[in-house]
Design a protein around this motif. Sequence first.
Motif, short mmCIF file in Angstrom:
data_model
loop_
_atom_site.label_atom_id
_atom_site.label_comp_id
_atom_site.label_asym_id
_atom_site.label_seq_id
_atom_site.Cartn_x
_atom_site.Cartn_y
_atom_site.Cartn_z
N PRO A 205 0.81 -1.23 0.00
CA PRO A 205 0.00 0.00 0.00
C PRO A 205 0.84 1.27 0.00
O PRO A 205 0.49 2.24 -0.69
CB PRO A 205 -0.82 -0.12 1.30
CG PRO A 205 -0.85 -1.58 1.58
CD PRO A 205 0.47 -2.12 1.12
N ARG B 224 -7.14 0.67 5.27
CA ARG B 224 -7.40 1.25 3.95
C ARG B 224 -8.09 2.61 4.08
O ARG B 224 -7.94 3.47 3.21
CB ARG B 224 -8.25 0.29 3.13
CG ARG B 224 -7.44 -0.82 2.48
CD ARG B 224 -8.33 -1.78 1.77
NE ARG B 224 -8.67 -2.92 2.62
CZ ARG B 224 -9.67 -3.74 2.38
NH1 ARG B 224 -10.45 -3.55 1.34
NH2 ARG B 224 -9.90 -4.76 3.18
N CYS C 241 -15.25 0.40 2.98
CA CYS C 241 -14.30 -0.16 3.94
C CYS C 241 -14.90 -0.24 5.34
O CYS C 241 -14.71 -1.24 6.05
CB CYS C 241 -13.03 0.68 3.96
SG CYS C 241 -11.99 0.53 2.49
#
Length: 279
Positions: free
Chosen positions: A115, A178, A243
């Motif tokens: 990420p 996230r 999310c």
Amino acid sequence: VGLALLTALWVHGRGRRRLASSGRLRRDERHQTWLFRLGMGLGAAALVSPLAHYAADALFARTLLEILLGWVVAPLVVLGAPWEAWRAGVATRASRPTGPASPKPRGWRARVAGPLCALAAYLATLWIFHVPVLEDATVHSLALRSFELACVLGSGIALWAQFVGSRPFRPGWEPLGRVGLVAATLAGTWVLAAPLVYSSHSWYSAFHTGPTAILTVSARQALTGGALWALPAIPLGIVTFWCFAEWLQRDDEDEWRLRSLLDRATAPPEATVQELQGR
């Protein structure tokens, strides 16, 4: 770039036919295929549209084209999950893949680096190509302009793969992580957009034509910064809600499993024996 998108679409179709002939094509891939085709079609259409023509020397049109590639085409490609079909499409008949790639990153370093590298690649592409000297140079160089759009699309795909995942690959972070990645992306975009909105100085001397040429320099830059500031927030807001929903769903599942385990651990021995005999 448009030719590359059409080539990727052809390779994807070839790979799907090979997967179907070998019996390895899943039935639930039809909707993903249409998402991928929609993304490729939108990208190719945008690159041959009047928007691409004006994007050659109009800053606002260039920004809209970049947003379209990075925040519309890229998520459609990721949701379309074309990776297995691409592998099958580029493989020779003697060396076709026998199975999907590993869906899980290996080790905590890979889970952290994935990420962060995707975020760094996207923000670096955004910031570097908005350096005035380099951005002005793209007006007079088709190759440099094409390279810029290819980098925007590629880094956008890498970043979106860390937001929502793309079969068989999974994001490196859990849902709440996230959300932090979304916040960092918004912050990095706003750092670039805010000076464009509030500055009255002309940053890009080569971008003085196009439909917005009737506006003043500060108005053109403010319009560009506003688009860069607001439009990516729409898909990122959707990702944030998704999310949170995934996190709540996982939390409910973990709570149910823990409750079932505690009930079994505290159940009387007789009830446990009867349950086993009933099974």
